[in-house]
Design a protein around this motif. Structure first.
Motif, PDB file in Angstrom:
ATOM      1  N   PHE A   1       0.832  -1.210   0.000  1.00  0.00           N
ATOM      2  CA  PHE A   1       0.000   0.000   0.000  1.00  0.00           C
ATOM      3  C   PHE A   1       0.863   1.257   0.000  1.00  0.00           C
ATOM      4  O   PHE A   1       0.680   2.155  -0.821  1.00  0.00           O
ATOM      5  N   TRP A   2       1.809   1.329   0.936  1.00  0.00           N
ATOM      6  CA  TRP A   2       2.619   2.550   1.023  1.00  0.00           C
ATOM      7  C   TRP A   2       3.462   2.750  -0.226  1.00  0.00           C
ATOM      8  O   TRP A   2       3.628   3.868  -0.703  1.00  0.00           O
ATOM      9  N   SER A   3       3.981   1.647  -0.776  1.00  0.00           N
ATOM     10  CA  SER A   3       4.768   1.784  -2.005  1.00  0.00           C
ATOM     11  C   SER A   3       3.904   2.326  -3.132  1.00  0.00           C
ATOM     12  O   SER A   3       4.299   3.245  -3.858  1.00  0.00           O
ATOM     13  N   THR A   4       2.703   1.731  -3.268  1.00  0.00           N
ATOM     14  CA  THR A   4       1.816   2.193  -4.333  1.00  0.00           C
ATOM     15  C   THR A   4       1.434   3.644  -4.120  1.00  0.00           C
ATOM     16  O   THR A   4       1.359   4.427  -5.077  1.00  0.00           O
ATOM     17  N   ALA A   5       1.194   4.018  -2.870  1.00  0.00           N
ATOM     18  CA  ALA A   5       0.814   5.405  -2.598  1.00  0.00           C
ATOM     19  C   ALA A   5       1.921   6.355  -3.026  1.00  0.00           C
ATOM     20  O   ALA A   5       1.665   7.393  -3.655  1.00  0.00           O
ATOM     21  N   ILE A   6       3.168   5.989  -2.726  1.00  0.00           N
ATOM     22  CA  ILE A   6       4.293   6.833  -3.148  1.00  0.00           C
ATOM     23  C   ILE A   6       4.347   6.900  -4.676  1.00  0.00           C
ATOM     24  O   ILE A   6       4.493   7.976  -5.269  1.00  0.00           O
ATOM     25  N   GLY A   7       4.196   5.726  -5.310  1.00  0.00           N
ATOM     26  CA  GLY A   7       4.256   5.694  -6.769  1.00  0.00           C
ATOM     27  C   GLY A   7       3.167   6.538  -7.406  1.00  0.00           C
ATOM     28  O   GLY A   7       3.422   7.306  -8.329  1.00  0.00           O
ATOM     29  N   LEU A   8       1.940   6.411  -6.873  1.00  0.00           N
ATOM     30  CA  LEU A   8       0.834   7.173  -7.466  1.00  0.00           C
ATOM     31  C   LEU A   8       0.997   8.663  -7.193  1.00  0.00           C
ATOM     32  O   LEU A   8       0.667   9.497  -8.050  1.00  0.00           O
ATOM     33  N   GLY A   9       1.502   8.997  -5.993  1.00  0.00           N
ATOM     34  CA  GLY A   9       1.764  10.403  -5.698  1.00  0.00           C
ATOM     35  C   GLY A   9       2.773  10.989  -6.677  1.00  0.00           C
ATOM     36  O   GLY A   9       2.596  12.096  -7.208  1.00  0.00           O
ATOM     37  N   ALA A  10       3.819  10.202  -6.942  1.00  0.00           N
ATOM     38  CA  ALA A  10       4.823  10.672  -7.893  1.00  0.00           C
ATOM     39  C   ALA A  10       4.222  10.806  -9.284  1.00  0.00           C
ATOM     40  O   ALA A  10       4.499  11.763 -10.010  1.00  0.00           O
ATOM     41  N   LEU A  11       3.376   9.847  -9.643  1.00  0.00           N
ATOM     42  CA  LEU A  11       2.738   9.881 -10.964  1.00  0.00           C
ATOM     43  C   LEU A  11       1.881  11.129 -11.112  1.00  0.00           C
ATOM     44  O   LEU A  11       1.902  11.808 -12.142  1.00  0.00           O
ATOM     45  N   ALA A  12       1.135  11.446 -10.049  1.00  0.00           N
ATOM     46  CA  ALA A  12       0.243  12.603 -10.133  1.00  0.00           C
ATOM     47  C   ALA A  12       1.017  13.915 -10.021  1.00  0.00           C
ATOM     48  O   ALA A  12       0.502  14.964 -10.402  1.00  0.00           O
ATOM     49  N   GLY A  13       2.228  13.846  -9.509  1.00  0.00           N
ATOM     50  CA  GLY A  13       3.017  15.066  -9.359  1.00  0.00           C
ATOM     51  C   GLY A  13       2.796  15.747  -8.030  1.00  0.00           C
ATOM     52  O   GLY A  13       2.734  16.978  -7.945  1.00  0.00           O
ATOM     53  N   LEU A  14       2.665  14.954  -6.987  1.00  0.00           N
ATOM     54  CA  LEU A  14       2.444  15.500  -5.647  1.00  0.00           C
ATOM     55  C   LEU A  14       3.790  15.932  -5.054  1.00  0.00           C
ATOM     56  O   LEU A  14       4.708  15.120  -4.998  1.00  0.00           O
ATOM     57  N   PRO A  15       3.926  17.196  -4.631  1.00  0.00           N
ATOM     58  CA  PRO A  15       5.193  17.583  -4.022  1.00  0.00           C
ATOM     59  C   PRO A  15       5.338  16.884  -2.668  1.00  0.00           C
ATOM     60  O   PRO A  15       4.328  16.682  -1.985  1.00  0.00           O
ATOM     61  N   PRO A  16       6.526  16.491  -2.259  1.00  0.00           N
ATOM     62  CA  PRO A  16       7.825  16.659  -2.931  1.00  0.00           C
ATOM     63  C   PRO A  16       8.286  15.393  -3.629  1.00  0.00           C
ATOM     64  O   PRO A  16       9.493  15.193  -3.761  1.00  0.00           O
ATOM     65  N   LEU A  17       7.362  14.540  -4.049  1.00  0.00           N
ATOM     66  CA  LEU A  17       7.778  13.282  -4.679  1.00  0.00           C
ATOM     67  C   LEU A  17       8.393  13.566  -6.050  1.00  0.00           C
ATOM     68  O   LEU A  17       8.211  14.645  -6.626  1.00  0.00           O
ATOM     69  N   SER A  18       9.086  12.549  -6.607  1.00  0.00           N
ATOM     70  CA  SER A  18       9.942  12.795  -7.777  1.00  0.00           C
ATOM     71  C   SER A  18       9.166  13.354  -8.966  1.00  0.00           C
ATOM     72  O   SER A  18       9.626  14.276  -9.642  1.00  0.00           O
TER      73      SER A  18
END
Lengths: 503, 642
Positions: free
Chosen positions: B380-397
């Motif tokens: 879950f947490w990995s996917t959440a990070i991945g989706l956040g990064a995909l959507a462009g949520l700061p400060p993710l990559s």
């Protein structure tokens, strides 16, 4: 030394054929082994020809004749008619000579393990050796009349191989093959005599670059040569003997037929057609190019609709030889070099494809794509090799087939102008269609659930002899793909001299 | 020296070990065989990774060692009539970063596959093909020659074909594999022609010389647009994107490999590599920009209505690659490459995590998932990070790299660059809309999979591409260590890779501008919140229903990818098939018919003549005498006239 070697290359298989044919029937298997030994000896001799090369092949100058054999033998044969027994090897013919030696060896070895139904094995092996003599002679001949004679030597043994050991409809297919190609031979004979009468000699070295031939004589000669070789190559629309002959021929017959026999047509077109009548070649090049591209497109479209394994592979040769002929038609150094490597690559890859198709048909007793399927489930090695051969044949870069096809397109673009650019584009589209029918073939044969025939496939493993016969071809397809210089190392100067005659 | 030895090793090791792996005996050879296959596969990726890290150190820490920080060597491969084809390695630091991403993802995929395909009978060829795939991509990235690049490019196509068709139990797998190969091959027709035009003018296929050659503008534009056809095929850009969603029939780790670091990245990378030529052709950039904008929106909208979790991710790849090509079109290769790198991290993470989910619930269908957050916290947490990064949520990559793309597009609307202004506007607006749509579908995916009530397991659970259906799990749980660690480790770059934009060394390698957090970030963040908020609001308003229901009549259109598959079928596949049938009929009926007809009529004529000659004695005698008489008369007349 070199002249002995040249004679030996022809004499060894000829003697071998006589010995094998004369052995009594009870020594059938030893006779086949003997044939393999003779073929191996001939192959070694073809390899030794390379040692004769020395430094002679550097000496090309633009004004020099386009043929400078590194090994040569010239004996007066019929002095009154100016016909010589003139043999020679250069960079253009050498790869094909080695390929002939190799494929004959592999076919003889394959015949030791497996004789197709129809006749005695030793006769088949002897015929293979006779075929080798004819094909090698064609590639070695440097005299037009001698070239024609060797060109004809091949015809009847091939007829016998198809008619004797072929499939159910073999007699009709063999008859069609022999009559159709005889028709081409008649034109070749006419062409040869047109040249010999006009120039007073049949020596290809003297004739090279169109020396001694008037413009009109060159036009006439090239037209005759082009049609004659187009039948052999084959060029659309003179190709229809080929699918029948291949479908009915035994495996070894198909391998020799596709592997080296067709190359006599394209080699002849380069050496005799372009070499002796360059003005005629330049004059006919657009027609040749258009027909070559038509062959690529028609060949691959027909393959998309065919339902028989061997027939499909046979038809694929029409498209592949189309690329070779397009390369020749461009009359650029790039294009002709592409044709040379395309020739060898097609021989290696289609040889392998026919071996695979033969092995599958022998086991499954059918070549119908609808009843094959799921081969990778029961015979993964065979499916893998078929996949490799198909992928090599569709021109994957890094394997042998790529260079010829890609650089035929490049040569065509190099030629420039609306016609040749269009031909390049259409040929490239044909390349995509080639991918399409091979993907369809693989999907039908290897993927999916195993069909009833494939599920009960006898001997799904490969025998030792099959490995021995096929692995050299697999390795060569990879080696030529990675190191194209294996084929092209000594070709750039002769080809430059050949096209130099056009400027 | 460094380039000759180590440069060759980068693609050479995986390619050689891949070929060696194919020689392993087929079938289930037990643990020994599996171990050998896994060792070859993992070693290939790992050695390549180590060598790449070493080269990266050489290029960035000791940039003086090689000219301009480019590590290269070149040897003549073959000469085709004065056309020089070279065999060489050429990689600047930027290329090495891409190679690094490729090797990291490949390594993760190889390790993950050991567990994911633990009971697959054809694991050995699979691992070998993954190695070949990796090596081919590395060849594309590090090649110093267009033709050598083409070798990697096409080998990758074949490997994708083999791997997508790997699964024996999926009836749709062979068709999807063939489709992937053929659609990209159609694009490659253009690619080959483009390369041929460039090579013929320059007299060589060596990249440094091609890039510095002066082409006439029509030649250049024609060649580049042809190359773009190949790029569209490989990078799944409109209109050649149709193969990618179907390619989900491949095992999930393969999806990660294809979507993150290889295959689809290759097209973007090639445009990046040839960018000096593109700056001289505004027309080619305009074509690229229009394609990018269409692809970006098409992919994002199609992703909103998918039920299959892998398909949703696949469409999101189409859309994200659109961001990269968009960045290239507005003249910012650095932003494109940056987004390529962050996307490689988070998309590999998302696919491997999705594989864990599929492994746990034995279905791809999101409508049968839900409430997995408690059972699978790591996933879950990995996917959440991945989706956040995909959507462009700061400060993710993904935030940093997407920000770069948006700034570049906005900047290009002011003109002054090589890109026409209208193209920059199209790309910029599409990219902004894309931000909101991406946030919407990312939120939906997360909510549908991990939140809400767990849906009841039933026997009819099979649906979508069930590539993980080996056995029914008792209860969903986090995957075994070999699958978990690649996911967890990929979550790190997905989260923090964006901050690399603050590292001067990384920035100078990519020629990236320093991030400046100004007003420009407000608009995307507002759009992101809007998208995510809408999805969350529809979901919580009616718990248990799919937010995609809000799409109304548009839903089936989006779900079917705007029916472009059907269009392709009608316009290309069926006409070609019909033409092939026609040509076959003509070839066998007319061309061969003429030959057969000639044979038959000759035989008939012969029979006729034979019949005429087969006469009884009286008639034959009469005929002979008549002949003699006629000859005599003729001789007499002839003699008299002399």
């Amino acid at each position: 030394m070199n002249d002995v070697l040249l004679v030996a290359v022809l004499a060894v298989p000829a003697v071998g054929a006589a010995v094998v044919a004369l052995l009594p029937a009870r020594l059938d298997r030893p006779a086949r082994v003997a044939a393999t030994v003779f073929a191996a000896a001939a192959f070694v001799l073809t390899l030794l020809l390379a040692t004769a090369r020395g430094s002679g092949w550097f000496g090309y100058a633009p004004a020099a004749p386009s043929i400078r054999p590194w090994a040569e033998l010239n004996v007066a044969w019929v002095p009154t008619l100016n016909i010589d027994f003139h043999l020679g090897v250069d960079g253009v013919s050498y790869p094909l000579i080695v390929l002939t030696g190799l494929l004959t060896l592999l076919c003889c070895a394959y015949t030791v393990a497996k004789v197709p139904d129809g006749g005695s094995g030793r006769t088949l092996a002897a015929l293979l050796l006779v075929l080798e003599v004819g094909i090698l002679g064609t590639f070695l001949a440097l005299d037009l009349v001698l070239f024609f004679i060797f060109f004809e030597v091949v015809l009847l043994p091939m007829y016998a191989v198809i008619a004797g050991w072929g499939g159910p409809d073999r007699r009709r297919a063999a008859r069609k093959f022999v009559l159709y190609t005889l028709f081409g031979s008649v034109l070749l004979l006419l062409g040869v005599f047109t040249v010999v009468v006009a120039a007073g000699t049949g020596d290809m070295m003297a004739l090279a670059g169109g020396l001694g031939l008037s413009r009109n004589a060159q036009y006439a000669a090239f037209a005759l040569f082009a049609v004659a070789f187009a039948v052999k190559a084959p060029l659309w629309p003179l190709h229809t003997w080929l699918p029948d002959a291949h479908t009915e021929a035994p495996t070894v017959g198909s391998v020799i037929l596709a592997g080296v026999l067709l190359k006599m047509g394209t080699y002849g077109l380069i050496r005799v057609g372009v070499g002796v009548a360059p003005l005629g070649a330049a004059w006919a090049a657009p027609v040749l190019g258009i027909l070559a591209v038509a062959a690529i497109i028609v060949g691959s479209l027909v393959c998309l609709r065919l339902t028989e394994l061997k027939r499909l592979i046979a038809y694929s040769s029409v498209g592949h030889m189309g690329f070779v002929l397009l390369g020749i038609a461009t009359l650029t150094v790039t294009g002709i070099q592409a044709a040379l490597i395309g020739n060898v690559a097609h021989g290696v890859i289609t040889g392998l494809l026919f071996f695979m198709a033969g092995a599958i048909k022998d086991r499954a007793h059918t070549g119908d794509l609808a009843s094959l399927g799921g081969l990778r489930e029961t015979a993964p090695r065979m499916a893998g090799l078929l996949g490799f051969a198909a992928i090599a044949s569709l021109g994957l870069p890094g394997l042998a087939g790529f260079w010829g096809e890609a650089f035929a397109v490049v040569g065509s673009i190099q030629r420039g102008g609306p016609l040749w650019t269009t031909l390049a584009v259409v040929a490239a589209v044909g390349g995509a269609l080639t991918g399409a029918y091979f993907m369809r073939l693989l999907r039908r044969v290897t993927h999916g659930p195993a069909s009833p025939v494939v599920a009960k496939l006898p001997h799904p493993q490969l025998s030792g002899m099959e490995w021995a016969a096929w692995s050299p071809l697999v390795l060569l397809a990879l080696a030529i793909g990675l190191v194209p210089a294996l084929v092209l190392a000594a070709t750039s100067d002769p080809v430059a001299a050949l096209t130099g005659a056009l400027r | 020296m460094i380039a000759e030895v180590f440069g060759t090793l980068v693609p050479g090791v995986p390619l050689t070990l891949g070929l060696a792996g194919l020689l392993l005996p087929p079938g289930d050879g037990g643990r020994g065989l599996r171990r050998a296959a896994a060792a070859l596969g993992i070693a290939g990726a790992a050695i390549s990774f180590a060598v790449t890290v070493f080269l990266l150190l050489v290029a960035t820490v000791f940039p003086g060692h090689e000219a301009h920080g480019v590590i290269e060597f070149s040897k003549r491969w073959i000469d085709f009539g004065g056309l020089d084809v070279t065999f060489g390695f050429s990689a600047a630091a930027a290329a090495l970063y891409v190679a690094l991403a490729v090797t990291v993802v490949a390594l993760a995929v190889q390790v993950y596959s050991v567990a994911y395909l633990h009971d697959d009978l054809r694991y050995a060829p699979y691992a070998a093909q993954v190695s070949l795939f990796t090596g081919a991509m590395l060849l594309v990235v590090t090649s110093g020659d267009l033709l050598l690049l083409l070798v990697g490019w096409e080998v990758m196509g074949v490997c994708s074909y083999l791997l997508i068709g790997h699964d024996r139990r999926l009836p749709e797998a062979p068709a999807a594999a063939v489709k992937a190969f053929l659609v990209t091959r159609v694009g490659d027709v253009g690619f080959l022609l483009g390369v041929a035009i460039l090579a013929v003018s320059a007299g060589t296929t060596r990249l440094t010389e091609v890039l510095s050659h002066h082409y006439s503008s029509t030649t250049l534009t024609a060649a580049l647009i042809l190359i773009l056809a190949g790029v569209a095929g490989k990078s799944a850009q409109f209109p050649l994107h149709t193969w990618l969603p179907d390619a989900m029939a491949g095992p999930t780790p393969i999806s990660a490999l294809i979507h993150a670091a290889t295959m689809v990245a290759a097209g973007v990378y090639v445009v990046f590599r040839l960018f000096p030529l593109f700056t001289r052709s505004p027309a080619a950039l305009a074509v690229l920009g229009v394609i990018a904008a269409i692809t970006l929106l098409l992919g994002a909208l199609a992703a909103t209505a998918q039920d299959d979790i892998k398909r949703a991710l696949a469409w999101s790849t189409v859309s994200q690659i659109g961001y990269m090509t968009g960045a290239l079109a507005v003249g910012s290769p650095a932003a494109a490459l940056f987004h390529l790198l962050t996307h490689a991290a988070f998309k590999a993470l998302l696919f491997l995590a999705a594989g864990a989910v599929i492994h746990a619930v034995a279905t791809n269908s999101m409508s049968r998932m839900g409430g997995l957050r408690e059972h699978m916290p790591v996933t879950f947490w990995s996917t959440a990070i991945g989706l956040g990064a995909l959507a462009g949520l700061p400060p993710l990559s993904g935030f940093w790299s997407k920000e770069n793309v948006l700034v570049a597009a906005a900047h290009a609307t002011e003109g002054g660059g090589p890109t026409p202004i209208w193209v920059a506007w199209i790309v910029w607006i599409a990219a902004l809309i894309g931000v909101a749509v991406t946030a919407w579908y990312a939120t939906r995916l997360l909510l549908r999979t991990f939140f809400g009530a767990a849906r009841a397991a039933a026997d009819d659970w099979r649906g979508g591409f069930d590539d993980a259906l080996y056995q029914r799990p008792a209860a969903p749980h986090d995957p075994p260590a070999l699958m978990r660690w690649p996911v967890v480790l990929l979550a790190i770059p997905s989260a923090v890779l964006g901050l690399a934009a603050y590292l001067p060394g990384f920035r100078s390698a990519l020629e990236l501008e320093e991030p400046h957090l100004g007003v420009s970030i407000v608009l995307p963040i507002v759009l992101l919140l809007l998208g995510a908020g809408t999805a969350w609001w529809t979901w919580q308003a009616a718990p248990g229903t799919d937010p995609a229901a809000a799409l109304g009549p548009l839903r089936p259109i989006f779900a079917n990818g705007f029916y472009l598959d059907a269009v392709q079928d009608r316009l290309i596949v069926r006409p070609v098939r019909a033409l092939a049938g026609l040509v076959r009929t003509i070839d066998e009926g007319v061309v061969d018919g003429a030959v057969e007809g000639a044979g038959v009529s000759t035989t008939r004529l012969g029979a006729l003549l034979a019949t005429a000659h087969r006469a009884a004695l009286p008639r034959a005698a009469v005929a002979v005498f008549t002949g003699a008489l006629l000859l005599g008369v003729a001789a007499a007349i002839y003699g008299a006239s002399l």
